[in-house]
Design an enzyme around this catalytic site. Sequence first.
Site, mmCIF file in Angstrom:
data_model
loop_
_atom_site.group_PDB
_atom_site.id
_atom_site.type_symbol
_atom_site.label_atom_id
_atom_site.label_comp_id
_atom_site.label_asym_id
_atom_site.label_seq_id
_atom_site.Cartn_x
_atom_site.Cartn_y
_atom_site.Cartn_z
ATOM 1 N N ARG A 1 -24.032 -16.752 16.112
ATOM 2 C CA ARG A 1 -23.095 -17.029 17.215
ATOM 3 C C ARG A 1 -21.785 -16.250 17.048
ATOM 4 N NH1 ARG A 1 -22.919 -16.658 21.635
ATOM 5 N NH2 ARG A 1 -25.059 -17.391 21.481
ATOM 6 N N LYS B 1 -1.495 -8.231 28.672
ATOM 7 C CA LYS B 1 -2.074 -9.512 29.112
ATOM 8 C C LYS B 1 -3.403 -9.735 28.397
ATOM 9 C CE LYS B 1 0.330 -9.312 33.521
ATOM 10 N NZ LYS B 1 0.270 -9.256 34.997
ATOM 11 N N LYS C 1 11.821 -3.792 32.469
ATOM 12 C CA LYS C 1 11.354 -4.438 33.696
ATOM 13 C C LYS C 1 12.534 -4.929 34.525
ATOM 14 C CE LYS C 1 6.876 -5.729 31.902
ATOM 15 N NZ LYS C 1 5.885 -6.806 31.817
ATOM 16 N N GLU D 1 10.411 0.037 35.202
ATOM 17 C CA GLU D 1 9.733 -0.489 36.386
ATOM 18 C C GLU D 1 10.657 -0.384 37.594
ATOM 19 O OE1 GLU D 1 8.311 -4.616 35.974
ATOM 20 O OE2 GLU D 1 9.078 -4.978 37.997
ATOM 21 N N ASP E 1 5.777 -0.784 40.805
ATOM 22 C CA ASP E 1 5.195 -2.120 40.768
ATOM 23 C C ASP E 1 4.998 -2.691 42.161
ATOM 24 O OD1 ASP E 1 4.211 -4.254 39.167
ATOM 25 O OD2 ASP E 1 5.986 -5.414 39.705
#
Lengths: 281, 281, 281, 281, 281, 281
Positions: D100, D135, D167, D197, D219
Amino acid sequence: MSLSPLIIEDAVRRALSEDLGHGHDITSQSTIPADADGVARIVAREHGVLAGLVPGLTAFTFTDPDFDIQIEKQDGDFLEDGDVIATIEGPARALLTAERTCLNFMTHLSGIATLSAQFVQAIDGTKAKIACTRKTLPGLRAFQKYAVKVGGGMNHRFGLDDAILIKDNHIALAGGIAAALDAAKNSAGHMVKIEIEVDTLGQLEEVLSHGGADIVMLDNFSNENLKEAVQRIDGALITEASGGVNLGTVRAIAETGVDIISVGALTHSAPALDLGLDIDV
Amino acid sequence: MSLSPLIIEDAVRRALSEDLGHGHDITSQSTIPADADGVARIVAREHGVLAGLVPGLTAFTFTDPDFDIQIEKQDGDFLEDGDVIATIEGPARALLTAERTCLNFMTHLSGIATLSAQFVQAIDGTKAKIACTRKTLPGLRAFQKYAVKVGGGMNHRFGLDDAILIKDNHIALAGGIAAALDAAKNSAGHMVKIEIEVDTLGQLEEVLSHGGADIVMLDNFSNENLKEAVQRIDGALITEASGGVNLGTVRAIAETGVDIISVGALTHSAPALDLGLDIDV
Amino acid sequence: MSLSPLIIEDAVRRALSEDLGHGHDITSQSTIPADADGVARIVAREHGVLAGLVPGLTAFTFTDPDFDIQIEKQDGDFLEDGDVIATIEGPARALLTAERTCLNFMTHLSGIATLSAQFVQAIDGTKAKIACTRKTLPGLRAFQKYAVKVGGGMNHRFGLDDAILIKDNHIALAGGIAAALDAAKNSAGHMVKIEIEVDTLGQLEEVLSHGGADIVMLDNFSNENLKEAVQRIDGALITEASGGVNLGTVRAIAETGVDIISVGALTHSAPALDLGLDIDV
Amino acid sequence: MSLSPLIIEDAVRRALSEDLGHGHDITSQSTIPADADGVARIVAREHGVLAGLVPGLTAFTFTDPDFDIQIEKQDGDFLEDGDVIATIEGPARALLTAERTCLNFMTHLSGIATLSAQFVQAIDGTKAKIACTRKTLPGLRAFQKYAVKVGGGMNHRFGLDDAILIKDNHIALAGGIAAALDAAKNSAGHMVKIEIEVDTLGQLEEVLSHGGADIVMLDNFSNENLKEAVQRIDGALITEASGGVNLGTVRAIAETGVDIISVGALTHSAPALDLGLDIDV
Amino acid sequence: MSLSPLIIEDAVRRALSEDLGHGHDITSQSTIPADADGVARIVAREHGVLAGLVPGLTAFTFTDPDFDIQIEKQDGDFLEDGDVIATIEGPARALLTAERTCLNFMTHLSGIATLSAQFVQAIDGTKAKIACTRKTLPGLRAFQKYAVKVGGGMNHRFGLDDAILIKDNHIALAGGIAAALDAAKNSAGHMVKIEIEVDTLGQLEEVLSHGGADIVMLDNFSNENLKEAVQRIDGALITEASGGVNLGTVRAIAETGVDIISVGALTHSAPALDLGLDIDV
Amino acid sequence: MSLSPLIIEDAVRRALSEDLGHGHDITSQSTIPADADGVARIVAREHGVLAGLVPGLTAFTFTDPDFDIQIEKQDGDFLEDGDVIATIEGPARALLTAERTCLNFMTHLSGIATLSAQFVQAIDGTKAKIACTRKTLPGLRAFQKYAVKVGGGMNHRFGLDDAILIKDNHIALAGGIAAALDAAKNSAGHMVKIEIEVDTLGQLEEVLSHGGADIVMLDNFSNENLKEAVQRIDGALITEASGGVNLGTVRAIAETGVDIISVGALTHSAPALDLGLDIDV
C-alpha cells in the site's frame, strides 16, 4: 509475529546514542588496539524465555557493519543457564561498545517473556488467556507487547487509537452505561471493538440488556462474582478479569471461566532475565 | 538535582505519541462531551518514594495547555497509601487521554526511587553508598538515574563517554593491567576519572603497585576478600563492590568498609510503585 | 472527534519548514516593513464542508505567537461562497509567510470533507455508511481520515496494525479461507476485528460456514450479487462493498443493503476546496 | 532530474511508519508463513505517465532488504492499461506489508505527472510552458514538483526562500509597485529572480516603466488583456498567466503568447492514477 | 531580514542538548541554591558588529521560561568594548546553564558579521558588493548567511537547489560552455538564475556569444583581466570575481569594476567576536 | 580515538540536506549526463594536519552508494601542499553534489587540527598540554573536540554533564569556595572530577586548605603568579591556566610549569585549511 525493522532500528539507534553520549566509548578507544578482533558469546545465566534477539544483535551491526554473527537461539526459545544464544565475531572495540545496549534490550525483553510464560503456565489447562495492558514503560510499548506475545501471552490494545475501552470515568462523564455505549457505537468505525468496564454485577446487567459491547472487563470482582458473571454472560460477550492478579491468584481467577486475564505487572514490573556476554580475546 | 526540560519534553512527547498511535483517543473523544470538565487526583496506593512528578504532569499540559494543577508532593517525598500527589483540573477528555502516560512515568520512576531508598536504608549507619549502573532500560537512562538519586542513591557513569571503566575484557585486550592503565591515562583528558575492575586480590596488587587508577571495582569478591581488599587499599583508591548485591546481602557487603556498592537491579528490575488517578466527574 | 495537538503541531512545523526552505520568506522580509500589521480573512470561494481549521490556524501561530484570531466557522460547517472562516490580525510579514501553508492544509482537508459529504448525501435514506480506505497520501493519513469523518464518513482501518483484513493474496498464501481465518483468529488479540475479502458467492459460503470473521468485504461484486450476498449473510456479518464506487454508482450499491461502502477516491483523488485569504493592509 | 535519496528515504520511512502504526502488519504476520515467497507485478490499470518509481520501490526494500526487483518502466514513460512497471520477488509477508505504501506514492505522483502531461499536450504547438505552484499538499512538495516535471511541466518557486514573488498584498504593504520593486531589488542577492503580480494593464505600465522585475504575473487577466499585455511587454519580461486555468481554458490562454501558465490544480487536485499490485503466490 | 523562529528554535534546542549531554548541568545543580536568582549582562569585550541576538537569548528562554530580558542592542548594531547587549534576570541555575550556548551562537555570528563589515568597509566607494559562498560550517549555513547580511554583505546561493552555478567540471562533463548553458536553460524554471564560471577571457567570449547566462563568475582572474572582462561584458551580465580575495586584495579587485566579490572566508574562517556574560549574584 | 558512526552519519545527513534544500542539485542534474562517471582527488592546497576524513567521505557514499574510494591519508597525517588525501571514482553528478559538503567538513576540522598542532608545537619540550574548551560552534562540538585530539591536543569537559567546573559565579552563589566545594563533593558521583576556578593566590589558598578539588583553573593569572601558584600547589592538584592564550603567549605560560593550558580559539576561531577537489572528467 515480528516487529518492523523500522521500529527496531530507530530504538537501537536511540539506545546506542544514549550510551555514547558525547559520541565515543572512551574506555575501549583508549585501551583496545584498533585492529584487535574478538569473539563474544551471549549466554544465559539463568533459565527463562528469550526475547529481543533482533534489537540486541542490531546494537552490534549498528556499531560496526563487519560483525560475523551466528544465531543459536530464537525468540521464544526456552533457555537453560549456560545456553549460548548467539556468537558475535569481529572488531573488539565495537564488541565492547555495543555490549551493554545489546544486553539492556535482551535482558529486559526476555524478563517480560519469562514472566509472561510463568503466568501462562500457571493457568495451564484452563481456557483463559493472559493479556498485557497499556501499563508499559515510556517509549518501549511495541517491544514490551512483542515480548509478552513471545512468552505466550496475548496483546490487549496497543494504544488509545485502536480499540474502545470504556472505563468507569467515561461512563460517569457520558451519563451512564447506555449513553456511553451508544456514543461509542455511533462514533466507532466497523473495524473497532468496544470493551466496557463494570465494577458490579448490577452494571453487568445494564451492559447485557443494552447491548453494543464486544467485551466486558470485570474489574476487581471477587472470584465468586467472576464465576456468577461468566454464567450470566454465557458467551454473549468476551469476558476479561482485571485487578489484583499475581502468580498466586491467577489460577483461581482462570478457573472462574473468564476468557482473558489482564496483568499490568507483565510490562511494568518484570525483573530482567540474567544474560551476559562472554568474550574471548 | 533536576533534569533539563528539553529531555523531559522530548520523552513525554514521544510517550504520548506512542499511546495515541494514529492520533486520537477514540474512547474519550466518542464518550465524553467536548466541554466536560473534571478534577483528577494522583494518589498513592502503597507507600514509597515519589519520583517523576514533572514528566508525569507534563503529559497533561502537552495534551491540553489549560489544566489547573495543584502540586501536593515533590520528588523525594515519602508517600503513604492514600496520599494525594497532585490535583489536576480541566477538560475531561484530555484528563483521560493523558492519564496512562502520566502514570507510566510516575509509577516506574517512583518504583526505582523506592527500591533505591530501600537499599540506602539497608546500609544505614555504614559509610557505603548505593550506586546505579548502565544496566538501564533503552531510552530511559537519564530518567532512571535521576530516580536513583531521588531515592538517595548515587549515580555511576551515565554512559561510555563520561568516565573510563576498564573491565576484564579491556585488560585482556590491552595486554594486562599495567598496559591498560597506561593507555587509559595517556588518552583520558584531565577531567576524566579512571576505574578498573579486578577479580582477585592478586590483580588488586598490580593495580596498586602500578598506579593510575582513581577507583577500583572489586567484582564478585567474597565479603572476606572485600574486607581484606579495603584494608590493603587503605584509602589510596575509592573502592566499589559489585556482583551479587540484593537487599539480603547488601548490609554485610557495606560492613566490609567499601565506599560504593553498585546495584544493577535498581534500574533493570525495580517493580512499579502503585499510583492511581481518581477522577471526580 | 479531534486530532491530537502533537500530531497537528508536528505536521504544521514540517509544512512551514518545507515552504521556508533555507529559512526565510525573502519577499515579505524585503518588501514589508517589520512593524506593519494587517488583517486577513480566510474566505470560502465555493461551497463545501470545512475541515482543517486547527492546522490551518496553527500555521499562523507558529510563524508569530502574537496573532489575534477570531474563529467564525468550525470543522464540519457547511460553507457558502464568500463565507468568512476566520479573521487573523497581526504582523503583516508573518501573515503572508503563513498564508500558503494555512491554505494548503485547509483546502485539501476541506476538499476531502466536501467529497465525503457528497457521497454521504448520495446514499441518504439508505442504511449504508461511507468509509475511507488506506489509499491515502504519504504522511497525511491521520489528517485525511479526520477530514472524511468531518464530512460525515466513517473510518476504516488506520493502518496495518489496528485490525485484520484478509485479502485474496493472504488467503492464497495461507492455504485457503479456512486456514487464513483460523490463523488470524489464533493470533489476534481479543480487541482486534477480523475482516475477510471475498470475490465470489462461493467464497462467501466458505466464510459463513467456517466462521471467525466479523466483517466480509464483497469486492467488485455486481449489484445483483451484492443483494444476494446481503440476503445470504442476513446480519451474521457486517457487509462491506468495495470496488468501482463513484458518485454515479454509489446509490445503487447502497440500495443492495450493504452496511459499508468503501471509497478510495475520498483520500487519493479529492480535489481541493477553493478557499482564499483576503488581506486588508 | 531526480530527487536526492535522502529526501526519498526519509519520506518512505515516514510513510511506512504511518501505515505500521504500533509496529506490525498483523494480517500478514498471522496468515502468511514466515518463509513464504511471492512475486508481485506493479501494473497499470489505466493509461497515464509514470512517476514515483523510486519511492515506490523503496517501500519494499525498507521492509525487507532481500527483494529481487526487475524494473520495466521508468519515470516519464507513458503507460498503457496492463503494462507491467516492475516485478518484485521475495518474502511474501513483506510484499504485502509494503504494497500500500508503494502504491500510495506511485498512484499519487503518476496522477500528477499524467495531469501535467495533459496540460502540456493541450497547448502543444504554442510557445507557452505549464508550471506548477506552491499550492501543494503538506509534506509532499518536493515529490509533487518532481512529478510535474516528469509530466513535462516546469517548476515555479519551490518555496518562500528561492525567488521573490511580489503579490498584491506585498505591493500594498510596501507602498506601491515602485517601492516594492526597489525594496526587493535592494535586498535580493544577485542569484535571485524577481517576479511581480499585476492585476491590470495600468499596473503593468508601472512595472515596465520602473524596471527591476524579471517576470510579471498577469493575474486573472482576460485573454484579450493577456494578448495586449504580451504585445506591450514585447519580450522585456517573462510573462506568466495565472488564475482560472483548466484543461478547457488553457489552450486559448497559451495562444495569447504568454511564456508561462501556472496551474495550482496540478498539485492540489490531481486524481490518482490507477495502478495495482498483482501477486503470484 | 530575519530567520524563521522554527529554524532558530530547532538549532538552539540542538545546541543546548549537545551541551547538556546526559541531561543536566551538574555544577550549577549542585552548587547553586534552587531558589537563587541572578542578573546577567551580555557585554562586548571588543568592538564589532552584533549578530545572533535571538538565538543567543533563546538559549535562556528554553532553559527556563521565566527570565526577564531587557534588550539593549540589535543585530547589526556596532558594538564598542564594554557595551551591554542585553540584561537577563531570573533563576541563577538556568542563567549559568544557558550561558555558554548563548555565547557560542552570538560570538560566532557576530564574528562573521564583523568580518563581513570589514570587507564591505574596505571597498567603500566602489560599486562592488561582498557576497558569501557555500563554504559554510555544517549545520550552520542559514545562520552564517544571515550574519553576513547583518554585516552588510550579500547572500549568494543558499544551496544546490536555488540557483544554477555551472563550474569548470560541469562544463567539461556537459561537453563545453554552449552545451552546458543550453542544458541548464532547458531544465531551469523561469524563476532560476544561471551563473557560469569562466577561467579565461576566451571562455568569457564563448559565454557572451552563446547567451543564456545571467551572471558570469570570473574565477582567479588577475586584476588586469578582471578589468578587461568588465569592459568586454559592458553590463550584459552581472560579474562576480572569486578566488584569492582577502582584506589586503579586495579593494583593488573592487576597483576593476566587478559587481560582486565572493569571499569564502566570511563563513569558513571568521574568528569569534569576544563577548562575555557578567553576572551579579 | 574515533567518533561513533551514528554521530557522523547524522551530521552528514543533516549537512547534505542543508545543501540540497528543496531536494536536488539543479546544476548537476541539468548539465551532466546521468550516466557520466568521473574521478575526483581530494588534495591539500596548503600544509597542515588532516582531520575529518570519515565525515567527508560519507558525504559521497550518502549521495550515491556506488563510489569506489581509495584512501591515501588518515586523520592526523601531516599534509603538504599537493598531497592527495583520497581518490573517489563514480557517478559524476553525485561527485559534484557531494563535493562541497565533503570539503566543508574536512577543511573546518583540518583547520582545527592544524591550529591545535601549532599550539602543541609551540610548547614542545615543556610538560604542559593544550586543551580545548566548551567554546565550540553549535552542533559541531563532538567533531571539533575530535579534531583537537587529532591535532595532538587534549579534551576538556565535553559538556555540562560530565565533570564539575566551579567558576566565579558558582562560588559567589554557593556562598564561597568552601561551600561550593562541599556542595559539589556531596552531589557528585564517584566518577566525576571537580575543578574550581580561582582568580587570585588568596583564593588558591582557600582551595588548598579546604580540599575536595581535583583540578584548579588559574584564570587570567600573570605568568609570575602562575609560577608562584604552581610552586605553592606542588602537585597536590592538577593546574590549568586559562585566559589570554595565543600562539605568541603560550610558550611562556607553559614554562611556568602548569599542567594544562586551555585555548578557546582552537574551536571558536580556527581558520579553515585549504583543501580542494580536482576532478578528471
